[in-house]
Scaffold this active site. Structure first.
Site, mmCIF file in Angstrom:
data_model
loop_
_atom_site.group_PDB
_atom_site.id
_atom_site.type_symbol
_atom_site.label_atom_id
_atom_site.label_comp_id
_atom_site.label_asym_id
_atom_site.label_seq_id
_atom_site.Cartn_x
_atom_site.Cartn_y
_atom_site.Cartn_z
ATOM 1 N N HIS A 47 0.827 -1.208 0.106
ATOM 2 C CA HIS A 47 0.057 -0.113 -0.164
ATOM 3 C C HIS A 47 0.905 1.245 -0.027
ATOM 4 O O HIS A 47 1.128 1.873 1.044
ATOM 5 C CB HIS A 47 -0.871 0.153 1.478
ATOM 6 C CG HIS A 47 -2.075 -1.034 1.326
ATOM 7 N ND1 HIS A 47 -1.751 -2.318 1.534
ATOM 8 C CD2 HIS A 47 -3.269 -0.880 0.505
ATOM 9 C CE1 HIS A 47 -3.123 -2.920 1.253
ATOM 10 N NE2 HIS A 47 -3.986 -2.416 0.947
ATOM 11 N N HIS A 51 -31.961 -12.824 21.624
ATOM 12 C CA HIS A 51 -31.040 -12.721 22.575
ATOM 13 C C HIS A 51 -30.635 -13.983 22.967
ATOM 14 O O HIS A 51 -30.069 -14.225 24.224
ATOM 15 C CB HIS A 51 -31.637 -11.965 23.908
ATOM 16 C CG HIS A 51 -32.254 -10.562 23.705
ATOM 17 N ND1 HIS A 51 -32.567 -9.916 22.620
ATOM 18 C CD2 HIS A 51 -31.823 -9.396 24.583
ATOM 19 C CE1 HIS A 51 -32.952 -8.636 22.776
ATOM 20 N NE2 HIS A 51 -32.442 -8.170 23.941
#
Lengths: 739, 739
Positions: free
Chosen positions: B64, B526
């Site tokens: 990069h 949940h």
């Protein structure tokens, strides 16, 4: 105050919203046919509603009463006056969508659904909240299975992201099908949020995107009670929410007394519905949690019943008989009496509109009808390349995915395909694709696209990408097929939303590239090791790892056929060999299949998986040539699909009880493969930053070393018998990394 | 422009930051000893740096380069002029911390570390970037294992959250140990972010918290190049970033020319270091990705080498010989020549300060010395309740956890314990706990606490909770032990950060309550089903499910002993029976152990786990009484700890090869248990909203029905032999839910 006089906060010089209060008449062409509101009746409705909530929570000593009570006036404004829907036909196509992002307050929604006349939502059903009744349609959080619920919510922040997706769906369909005088699709999306949702990262990502896309058909109502489980919201949040929303491209309105001032709320919501700002609207409504109870404004009102004495006190203070429970007077029912007829009228008007549209635009109308039915507009199966049209040279499966998917996406308006900022890596761009963007971005910052666009730049927001995609899919079953993409590793960021998609049976295809240590130099942060274990264990999700172009085609066929199930297609960054003699798309549909058989008896079965199939096939050769061991190879792209096959098929593929040991070869944690094998050649540590081939080698993935270990294992089985093997799974790739 | 003249954007009437440009002298008591900058030398340094980056990416055709080149001037300002550190002793305790949140630009950091003289960071090491060398200290993203790297980054958004944790650590230690004239701990935390990090939800959560806590020792430098992988950042983000940061409680500064104007950057960073705003500082620095190359300002500069021709062009344009590679002149090295000596001086001054502090505050100094060494300040093992002091009545394991942890947290300053807004549910509050808060919140909104506080209200931000906790743990090994808490299901939100903790070998304890369908009414959103499969597969993580109070004590012992490993303690919402005759904390340390033995031969081994142990023990009774089947019971709280035991121990517990079939009983997806059992009684679908006991019953979890199924299975084994069983795992709990 007339709606037109409302000043949006984002244009106000001091960033403070103008407070809305007092008498909106609601007699506005953009709202429903509203009579002047009767103060006494409104008060009776609010008091009745709050006492009913208190009773419903008290009966089983649990639930979330406080938020529901605090939002009573918002509910009246929304369900009676502003929202357009049809209680007798909850799936009316052009209905306004409503999302309860603060899903724990679901009793609020259930109770308004009862009052306005949703057919199934009887008082008896309301009483099933928190009961042991398995036929309840009033679960502890709203669930999409039940009529009138658009999306399942509960995990905070998901709902508001879903709402963004629902609003996007409207924009896309409107841009595609609406014509002058024919607004076939023009519904609004209303979303209720609490303090909690606005703190969750997924919500903040979605908020940024809604502002960017200028989704002016999205109205978020903020139940600003400043209370969370721990107490004051100030314990963890002291930012300027209005200014933050304005900075994110939202119009901000504020209502000072959200507990009682139904007129002001109606005025705000009408203003929001008819806003000309070209922005999504955030209505900040000040409320008091548990209003009317002695714990009003306290976290104690959040998640527990009040106790019988306090419920009696609430009723007394409300002017009701404390001995009577679940009381709703006829006056209250009458108050909502016009909602059903209004809904029928909306439906009829829409049907007439669609019919007239059909006369004027017959082709588009036919296509629209298919979309409404949730059917593809083309024969998609024929658009998938045949085996002979696939590449024969080694090809990265991320590239194969593009070859299969892009022609489909080009033709099928159902497809909305996006990426979390990895367009150059995931290969999902098709010829002449148009971006989903607000058209005004072109002059201001050179960004092309419009709302007909079906390619979505999600930005670097993996979680919102998946959560908003759930909203796209939930708009109407089959009308939009969301396809997301990022590196497989970053589907860990998206996991809570991928789960919600699986739970809700929403079809989606997640393109997960860079799926192994073969990803290479990016290193252990980008190399998935344990993530497949999650997705293989997740109910109603297909995690599919194809080994070549043909299996990638099979993976798309399986994913497209699973209309109530999301899929993750797990794809390589690096080139993979092609196996035209062995790989079969039909095999993918069965989860696993015999890749290479040994007709006259095998010593071992090697299970090859996806991007690492080459090691199984290569090791097979070495085993034969160096060790005289005959290995059959099973390709195993999807465990869940395999589990759905008849036992006879599974027995045939895995040779149950035939005394042939099985070794799975995959550069992941082996967890779960023990079901199908006696030994594994796998990873027991995180990865390492090295070029892909070097990373494989570093962790012992090479056909020679694998063959040696398998050979030793086969020898041990021959000496000691299968029985001794099977009580104790064998990890054949030891000595690398750490646990 | 003198630093004192800089106007922060958050105080500016139009929310536009004053642009910083031109000649900061840097001759300020808050900065390092800086000579007037030589324009020519600075230019040479920048050109040399960019060409070196281009060469390093070109050698292996990857990496990069663009971001690293664009941030060259920022690097000069930071590493030469403003940051306080000692290259020869990267772990100097009071050093400024630096976090590269945009970790893919790591070559930028490595190269500056080389230039300023980090001993190990030789030019030869720089050249190992993207190579196949396994001794490289220059991986594709920064890794904490290597000297001078504070945290591993790469997954976007994590780094800025870590930086918030590092800054919190400084505040807490400073408030605890600093005295007038003795600023033992006063380091700053510097964090570099790109466009991507600022889009990620975890970053947005962390930003809100940093603003709330007024962490004025945190400076975030925004590499504002407006380019992401897909192209212009405008494709997905058009919000007003400065206004959003200001609304979140940050001071905002801006630098107009971040490519070349080192003076302006220094002025901004000096202003940020010495800011009196009492807020964290956001320095928005405009840069150009890949500046100096022909793809400057283009996404093409982001993630690929430029090609040999273009590298040559860059060098020519920079005034260098295109034929020469990796060239750094003495002038450039000399430019950074003062950094090492400055670092040594900083260290010496600090040592003298600590020494003088020891004379004046001997007790605190001793304690501080232990903290610096990463040692607990008390004998913690004795603070854990003995078995006889634990409750004998049925107790929820979330409550047991509080009984064990809270006395520790009260005494041990090392503990920083927090919750994602679930204080009433997770029981982690100890007597007289003080909240970690800015003290000024008391007068403004009544919130108590100060920076000595060690109880953290994270708000509803699970992901940031875990990511910031990684920063707390990374400040200095062992100095702070972060303990987080929320429902187990919501550790899926936190999972990317939990993973980063495991990868970095950072100790933390995650208190995960409500860990089963026994959670009840909240329903399938949940109720965790598949999540344990993820954490059991995650390398270097202990997922521990204790079955009673004694095992909960054992779980804490194991977690506290694992100083390079995070743990998740998986705890029940509902009451669990106590097993004083069977449960042993020492057993937890071994992962699994014999809970109830059958001395004279057993027909089956039942594996009981955590919150569902009661079903194993209950089924054992039924098996004996109704079916005459003798079942031994193994308690299995932690798979990873068990895998670390010697084979002999494992064989003894699981009776390898003894022909006794094993059945695991757990209300999760069974994935992974197949390693230890031939059959499982488990979940194959998501859960259901019902009261906890009813939810268990609905899914077939009851001792009678389990015993019936196990009895049938044992019968089948007796008829057909173990051999026939083991090729095919048996799911004994079928017919409920869907796949």
């Amino acid at each position: 105050m007339a709606p037109s006089a409302i000043t949006p906060v984002s244009a106000a010089p001091d960033h403070r919203p103008v407070k809305l209060a007092g008498k909106a008449t609601g007699q506005n062409e953009t709202t429903n046919d509203v009579q002047l509101r009767d103060v006494e009746t409104t008060s009776l409705v609010l008091r009745t509603f709050r006492c009913l909530i208190a009773d419903l929570c008290e009966q089983f000593k649990g639930g979330h009463p406080g938020g529901a009570m605090g939002m009573a006036a918002i509910g009246v404004a929304l369900w009676k006056y502003v929202m357009r829907y049809s209680p007798e036909n909850p799936s009316f196509f052009n209905r306004d969508r409503f999302v309860l992002s603060n899903g724990h307050t679901c009793l609020w929604q259930y109770t308004f659904m009862h009052l306005v006349g949703y057919t199934n939502m009887t008082l008896d059903q309301l009483k099933s909240y928190h009961s042991t009744r398995t036929d309840s349609i009033c679960p502890g959080h709203p669930e999409i299975e039940h009529e009138g619920i658009e999306v399942t919510t509960g995990p905070l922040g998901q709902g508001i992201a879903n709402a963004v997706g629902l609003a996007m769906a409207t924009k896309n369909l409107a841009a595609t099908y609406n014509k002058p005088s024919y607004e076939l699709v023009n519904n609004k999306t209303w979303c209720m949020v609490g303090d909690a949702c606005l703190q969750e990262g997924v919500a903040l990502e979605a908020i940024s995107l809604a502002g960017h896309w200028r989704l002016d058909n999205l109205i978020v109502m903020y139940d600003n009670n400043q209370i969370t489980c721990d107490g004051s919201a100030d314990l963890a949040n002291t930012e300027n929410v209005n200014a933050k929303m304005a900075a994110s491209g939202w119009e901000v309105l504020e209502v000072a007394d959200g507990n009682n001032d139904v007129d002001a709320i109606v005025a705000a919501l009408v203003a929001a519905r008819s806003s000309c700002s070209g922005k999504p609207v955030f209505v900040n409504i000040k409320t008091t949690i548990g209003v009317g109870s002695k714990v009003a404004g306290d976290a104690k009102a959040h998640g527990a019943a009040f106790g019988a004495d306090e419920v009696a006190n609430i009723k007394k203070a409300s002017g009701f008989d404390p001995e009577k429970h679940f009381v709703v007077s006829d006056t209250v029912y009458d108050f909502f009496g016009d909602v059903k007829s209004r809904g029928r009228r909306l439906e009829n008007e829409w049907r007439e509109l669609v019919s007239a549209y059909g006369d004027e635009y017959p082709d588009l109308a036919s296509e629209f009808a298919l979309r409404v039915k949730g059917q593809f507009t083309q024969d998609w199966a024929n658009l998938i390349p045949a085996k002979e049209d696939l590449p024969t040279a080694p090809t990265a499966s991320r590239k194969s995915a593009g070859l299969v998917c892009n022609p489909l996406a080009e033709k099928m308006k159902t497809f909305m395909v996006g990426t979390a900022d990895l367009s150059p890596s995931v290969n999902m761009i098709w010829k002449d694709k148009v971006d989903f963007q607000h058209p005004d971005l072109r002059p201001t910052c050179g960004i092309t696209g419009d709302y007909t666009g079906r390619y979505i730049h999600w930005g670097i927001r993996e979680h919102a990408m998946a959560a908003i995609s759930n909203g796209l899919a939930a708009f109407n079953k089959g009308t939009i097929l969301p396809i997301t993409s990022t590196f497989f590793m970053f589907y860990l960021y998206a996991a809570p939303a991928v789960r919600m998609g699986a739970l809700q049976r929403l079809q989606a295809i997640h393109i997960a590239t860079h799926d192994s240590i073969g990803t290479g130099e990016d290193g252990p942060t980008h190399q998935p090791i344990e993530l497949a274990a999650l997705y293989r264990a997740m109910p109603n999700l297909l995690y599919i790892r194809p080994c070549d172009s043909e299996e990638t085609a099979g993976a798309f066929l399986a994913a497209l056929s699973a209309t109530s199930t999301p899929s993750i297609l797990s794809l390589s960054r690096h080139n993979l060999p092609q196996y035209p003699q062995h790989s079969r798309r039909e095999g993918v549909a069965r989860g696993a299949y015999v890749f290479i058989e040994e007709a006259d008896g095998a010593d071992v079965t090697l299970i090859g998986v996806g991007s690492e199939m080459g090691f199984a096939v290569g090791a097979r050769e070495v085993l034969r040539e160096r060790f005289g061991i005959k290995a059959r190879v099973v390709s195993f792209p999807c465990q869940r699909l395999f589990e759905m096959q008849p036992r006879e098929y599974r027995a045939e593929v895995l040779r149950y009880g035939e005394g042939i040991p099985r070794v799975v070869i995959e550069a992941y944690a082996v967890n779960g493969w023990e079901r199908y094998a006696e030994a594994g050649y796998s990873m027991s540590s995180f990865g390492h930053s090295l070029p892909g081939a070097a990373a494989y080698k570093y962790f012992g993935f090479g056909e020679e070393v694998i063959a040696e270990r398998v050979s030793a294992f086969v020898g041990e089985v021959k000496r000691e018998g299968m029985e001794s093997m099977r009580g104790e799974f064998r990890d054949l790739n030891v000595g690398r990394g750490e646990h």
